[in-house]
Design an enzyme around this catalytic site. Structure first.
Site: not given
Ligand code: GLU
Length: 338
Positions: A260, A208, A82, A85, A278
């Site tokens: 989060y 993504y 994530s 992002k 994660v």
């Molecule tokens: N690729 C993971 C997902 O989309 C990233 C999640 C994360 O790091 O929060 O579930």
């Protein structure tokens, strides 16, 4: 949205770090402090992540002046997940601008899990912010490029420029997530049903998924964060990656949405824009001063690295990074004497 703000010049509010040797000592202190974090679980909802060694732990700080301080497993690669992002958002901000990105993706917290479908339904299909999966997939779909392949190349090149070296894809993690990401595909289809995505939604999820599978180290995260702290110039390569305005906008979004559902607690304890992933990475940005990168795979129930949070909290205090902390401009004793 406040109209006309972009015409007002942005002054920076910045300070300086203690001398280099002292930063080395404090990074060591933060590392040892964080070893008390013995709880948490390694993520396993993406099968390939479950194999990570739960005891790996590294802490790195990259200064905007180019100095790098690192303790522990800071050269061990792991998938960025994530945290990508934040950087893809910065690249899209660069091409779309403040007002367009605000209208299309949004900046407000959902208060719900990062992969919530209910959040999309509750908000009339609006993705809400770029740090939840709906907003991140919608942001990836806005990357410059005529095809998914061109968008992917622009992401890999862009994130590599943030890191100052070419970042490679972890093929195992990519395949593992691609085989199990039905939920992200459902989110993309839902966005499509609300006309919130202009490209093939499944192709956007695939790009993504690849961006999440890029391999970084804690040192890379520190340099990437330091680029956001340095008005968009990578302090190691000296190359401009994005504009200072884009950094400002990206950091605002990270402050409210980076950790989060724990983003408020993180801001209260640590007081820095940051982002976790994660696989166990965390990056935090101290504007005008430094970037922090940590790696420790054991996560709290919200998905944030347990030791990474402890190390960032220690550094935020010991290095004077918390953006909300101030001292009186005129100390009380001087005021009385005067
Ligand atoms: N690729 C993971 C997902 O989309 C990233 C999640 C994360 O790091 O929060 O579930």
């Amino acid at each position: 949205m406040i109209v006309g703000l972009e015409e007002i010049g942005q002054r920076a509010s910045t300070g300086v770090l203690p001398g280099g040797d002292q930063v080395d000592v404090l990074v060591g202190d933060a590392y040892r402090f964080a070893l008390r974090g013995t709880g948490g679980e390694v993520a396993d909802y993406i099968p390939a992540l479950a194999h990570a060694d739960p005891e790996l732990f590294g802490v790195a700080v990259a200064e905007v002046g180019g100095g790098l301080h690192a303790v522990g497993d800071t050269g061990v690669p792991f998938s960025i997940q994530s945290i990508s992002k934040a950087f893809v958002y910065a690249l899209v901000c660069q091409s779309l601008g403040h007002e367009q990105i605000m209208a299309r993706i949004g900046v407000n917290n959902t208060g719900l899990a990062f992969n919530s479908v209910i959040a999309i339904e509750l908000n009339d299909g609006h993705p809400m912010n770029p740090m939840v999966n709906a907003g991140a997939i919608a942001t990836t779909a806005l990357m410059p490029g005529n095809t998914a392949e061109q968008q992917w190349e622009a992401i890999q090149t862009g994130l590599s420029a943030f890191a100052g070296r070419t970042l490679a894809l972890d093929d195992d993690v990519y395949r593992s997530e691609a085989a199990t990401n039905q939920r992200n595909r459902a989110i993309a289809r839902l966005l499509e049903s609300y006309q919130r995505i202009d490209v093939d939604p499944l192709a956007a999820v695939d790009v993504y998924t690849r961006q999440c599978s890029l391999l970084v180290t804690a040192k890379d995260l520190a340099v990437m964060a330091a680029t956001l702290a340095d008005g968009g110039v990578n302090p190691v390569t000296g190359r401009r990656v994005v504009s200072a305005t884009v950094c400002r906008d990206t950091l605002a979004v990270l402050a409210t949405n980076g950790l989060y559902e724990r983003s408020g607690e993180w801001l209260f304890d640590i007081g820095l824009p940051g982002k976790s992933g994660v696989a166990g990475g965390i990056m935090a940005v101290s504007p005008g001063k430094a970037g922090i990168g940590t790696f420790a795979p054991r996560l709290d129930p919200a998905g944030n690295s347990v030791r990474g949070q402890l190390a960032a909290a220690h550094l935020s205090r010991a290095l004077g990074l918390n953006i909300f902390a101030s001292d009186a401009a005129v100390p009380e004793a001087d005021r009385e004497a005067g």
